[in-house]
Design a protein around this motif. Structure first.
Motif, PDB file in Angstrom:
ATOM      1  N   SER A 183     -29.523  59.526 -84.551  1.00 34.45           N
ATOM      2  CA  SER A 183     -28.260  59.965 -83.954  1.00 34.45           C
ATOM      3  C   SER A 183     -27.078  59.515 -84.797  1.00 34.45           C
ATOM      4  O   SER A 183     -27.154  58.498 -85.507  1.00 34.45           O
ATOM      5  CB  SER A 183     -28.099  59.382 -82.539  1.00 34.45           C
ATOM      6  OG  SER A 183     -29.123  59.826 -81.683  1.00 34.45           O
ATOM      7  N   THR A 186     -23.071  67.020 -78.453  1.00 31.67           N
ATOM      8  CA  THR A 186     -22.089  67.017 -77.379  1.00 31.67           C
ATOM      9  C   THR A 186     -20.698  66.760 -77.955  1.00 31.67           C
ATOM     10  O   THR A 186     -20.490  65.746 -78.644  1.00 31.67           O
ATOM     11  CB  THR A 186     -22.404  65.939 -76.337  1.00 31.67           C
ATOM     12  OG1 THR A 186     -23.715  66.147 -75.806  1.00 31.67           O
ATOM     13  CG2 THR A 186     -21.385  65.985 -75.198  1.00 31.67           C
ATOM     14  N   ARG A 214     -22.511  59.692 -84.459  1.00 33.28           N
ATOM     15  CA  ARG A 214     -21.327  60.099 -83.704  1.00 33.28           C
ATOM     16  C   ARG A 214     -20.171  60.284 -84.677  1.00 33.28           C
ATOM     17  O   ARG A 214     -19.744  59.324 -85.319  1.00 33.28           O
ATOM     18  CB  ARG A 214     -20.954  59.052 -82.661  1.00 33.28           C
ATOM     19  CG  ARG A 214     -19.843  59.515 -81.710  1.00 33.28           C
ATOM     20  CD  ARG A 214     -19.295  58.339 -80.935  1.00 33.28           C
ATOM     21  NE  ARG A 214     -18.511  58.758 -79.778  1.00 33.28           N
ATOM     22  CZ  ARG A 214     -17.616  57.968 -79.171  1.00 33.28           C
ATOM     23  NH1 ARG A 214     -17.418  56.736 -79.629  1.00 33.28           N
ATOM     24  NH2 ARG A 214     -16.948  58.399 -78.121  1.00 33.28           N
ATOM     25  N   ASN A 220     -27.561  64.005 -81.445  1.00 32.65           N
ATOM     26  CA  ASN A 220     -28.842  63.357 -81.184  1.00 32.65           C
ATOM     27  C   ASN A 220     -29.983  64.211 -81.714  1.00 32.65           C
ATOM     28  O   ASN A 220     -29.811  65.404 -81.977  1.00 32.65           O
ATOM     29  CB  ASN A 220     -29.012  63.129 -79.679  1.00 32.65           C
ATOM     30  CG  ASN A 220     -27.945  62.226 -79.103  1.00 32.65           C
ATOM     31  OD1 ASN A 220     -27.447  61.304 -79.761  1.00 32.65           O
ATOM     32  ND2 ASN A 220     -27.573  62.483 -77.850  1.00 32.65           N
ATOM     33  N   SER A 241     -16.629  66.073 -77.306  1.00 28.57           N
ATOM     34  CA  SER A 241     -15.725  65.517 -76.308  1.00 28.57           C
ATOM     35  C   SER A 241     -14.410  65.169 -76.997  1.00 28.57           C
ATOM     36  O   SER A 241     -14.318  65.171 -78.229  1.00 28.57           O
ATOM     37  CB  SER A 241     -16.339  64.283 -75.644  1.00 28.57           C
ATOM     38  OG  SER A 241     -16.579  63.267 -76.607  1.00 28.57           O
ATOM     39  N   LYS A 261     -27.583  73.278 -79.216  1.00 29.99           N
ATOM     40  CA  LYS A 261     -27.438  73.119 -77.765  1.00 29.99           C
ATOM     41  C   LYS A 261     -28.479  72.143 -77.232  1.00 29.99           C
ATOM     42  O   LYS A 261     -29.658  72.228 -77.563  1.00 29.99           O
ATOM     43  CB  LYS A 261     -27.572  74.482 -77.086  1.00 29.99           C
ATOM     44  CG  LYS A 261     -27.079  74.516 -75.653  1.00 29.99           C
ATOM     45  CD  LYS A 261     -27.070  75.952 -75.136  1.00 29.99           C
ATOM     46  CE  LYS A 261     -26.062  76.818 -75.853  1.00 29.99           C
ATOM     47  NZ  LYS A 261     -25.999  78.193 -75.302  1.00 29.99           N
ATOM     48  N   ALA A 289     -19.708  73.269 -82.426  1.00 29.02           N
ATOM     49  CA  ALA A 289     -19.192  72.878 -81.115  1.00 29.02           C
ATOM     50  C   ALA A 289     -17.705  73.201 -81.038  1.00 29.02           C
ATOM     51  O   ALA A 289     -16.990  73.041 -82.022  1.00 29.02           O
ATOM     52  CB  ALA A 289     -19.405  71.390 -80.857  1.00 29.02           C
ATOM     53  N   ARG A 300     -28.578  69.049 -78.003  1.00 29.90           N
ATOM     54  CA  ARG A 300     -28.654  67.903 -78.918  1.00 29.90           C
ATOM     55  C   ARG A 300     -27.259  67.374 -79.274  1.00 29.90           C
ATOM     56  O   ARG A 300     -27.091  66.171 -79.473  1.00 29.90           O
ATOM     57  CB  ARG A 300     -29.373  68.303 -80.208  1.00 29.90           C
ATOM     58  CG  ARG A 300     -30.796  68.790 -80.015  1.00 29.90           C
ATOM     59  CD  ARG A 300     -31.510  68.956 -81.352  1.00 29.90           C
ATOM     60  NE  ARG A 300     -30.877  69.960 -82.196  1.00 29.90           N
ATOM     61  CZ  ARG A 300     -30.432  69.724 -83.428  1.00 29.90           C
ATOM     62  NH1 ARG A 300     -30.532  68.509 -83.953  1.00 29.90           N
ATOM     63  NH2 ARG A 300     -29.883  70.699 -84.154  1.00 29.90           N
ATOM     64  N   GLN A 327     -21.114  63.877 -80.669  1.00 30.73           N
ATOM     65  CA  GLN A 327     -22.327  63.071 -80.546  1.00 30.73           C
ATOM     66  C   GLN A 327     -23.505  63.939 -80.936  1.00 30.73           C
ATOM     67  O   GLN A 327     -23.730  64.985 -80.323  1.00 30.73           O
ATOM     68  CB  GLN A 327     -22.488  62.555 -79.122  1.00 30.73           C
ATOM     69  CG  GLN A 327     -23.753  61.743 -78.896  1.00 30.73           C
ATOM     70  CD  GLN A 327     -23.743  60.431 -79.666  1.00 30.73           C
ATOM     71  OE1 GLN A 327     -22.734  59.734 -79.697  1.00 30.73           O
ATOM     72  NE2 GLN A 327     -24.860  60.104 -80.286  1.00 30.73           N
ATOM     73  N   TYR A 347     -21.553  75.810 -77.656  1.00 28.26           N
ATOM     74  CA  TYR A 347     -22.460  75.380 -78.714  1.00 28.26           C
ATOM     75  C   TYR A 347     -23.352  76.555 -79.096  1.00 28.26           C
ATOM     76  O   TYR A 347     -23.775  77.327 -78.235  1.00 28.26           O
ATOM     77  CB  TYR A 347     -23.370  74.237 -78.231  1.00 28.26           C
ATOM     78  CG  TYR A 347     -22.663  73.056 -77.638  1.00 28.26           C
ATOM     79  CD1 TYR A 347     -22.411  72.994 -76.263  1.00 28.26           C
ATOM     80  CD2 TYR A 347     -22.261  71.991 -78.428  1.00 28.26           C
ATOM     81  CE1 TYR A 347     -21.763  71.909 -75.715  1.00 28.26           C
ATOM     82  CE2 TYR A 347     -21.615  70.897 -77.878  1.00 28.26           C
ATOM     83  CZ  TYR A 347     -21.369  70.866 -76.524  1.00 28.26           C
ATOM     84  OH  TYR A 347     -20.721  69.782 -75.971  1.00 28.26           O
ATOM     85  N   THR A 403     -16.567  73.871 -73.197  1.00 26.29           N
ATOM     86  CA  THR A 403     -17.268  73.608 -74.451  1.00 26.29           C
ATOM     87  C   THR A 403     -18.251  74.733 -74.745  1.00 26.29           C
ATOM     88  O   THR A 403     -18.771  75.379 -73.837  1.00 26.29           O
ATOM     89  CB  THR A 403     -18.023  72.278 -74.405  1.00 26.29           C
ATOM     90  OG1 THR A 403     -18.957  72.309 -73.315  1.00 26.29           O
ATOM     91  CG2 THR A 403     -17.070  71.110 -74.202  1.00 26.29           C
TER      92      THR A 403
END
Length: 132
Positions: A17, A75, A19, A90, A77, A71, A54, A73, A88, A66, A64
């Motif tokens: 992961s 996110t 960010r 993942n 914000s 999608k 995104a 995986r 984020q 994607y 939001t």
């Protein structure tokens, strides 16, 4: 002049992961606060076109979107107080390897903007490399 600065990229193994962050400045010159700007994350791999991964709308609803490839995986914000956009990521896969860019578009009345041509301002990018 709007400025966007990405950070958080790096090298990870598949399944890992990361960010990403994108800090914005200069929005006040347009008379609208950061929360009135729609934001997006895009990526570009060597030899490929830039693609959206995104998007997030403005303060009206923060919708939001994607693509299917990320999608579930990724996110997106935003923290309006910090004028920062996040992504984020993942379960990263080697095919996620690319330069990642954040982008901004003034959208006082909200809306969904998925395409590169929709956005007016871009950051310099942050590299994400995923090894198998």
């Amino acid at each position: 002049q709007v400025q966007l600065v990405e950070s958080g990229g790096g090298s990870v193994q598949a399944g890992g992961s990361l960010r990403l962050s994108c800090v914005a400045s200069g929005y006040g010159e347009f008379g609208y606060s950061y929360q009135r700007w729609c934001m997006g994350w895009f990526r570009q791999a060597p030899g490929k076109e830039r693609e959206g991964v995104a998007t997030i709308s403005s303060a009206d609803d923060y919708t939001t979107t994607y693509p299917d490839s990320v999608k579930g995986r990724f996110t997106v914000s935003r923290d309006n107080a910090k004028m920062t956009l996040y992504l984020q990521m993942n379960s990263l896969q080697p095919e996620d390897t690319a330069m990642y860019y954040c982008a901004a578009k003034l959208c006082v009345y909200g809306g969904i903007y998925r395409f590169e041509s929709d956005y007016d301002y871009w950051g310099q990018g942050t590299q994400v490399t995923v090894s198998s």
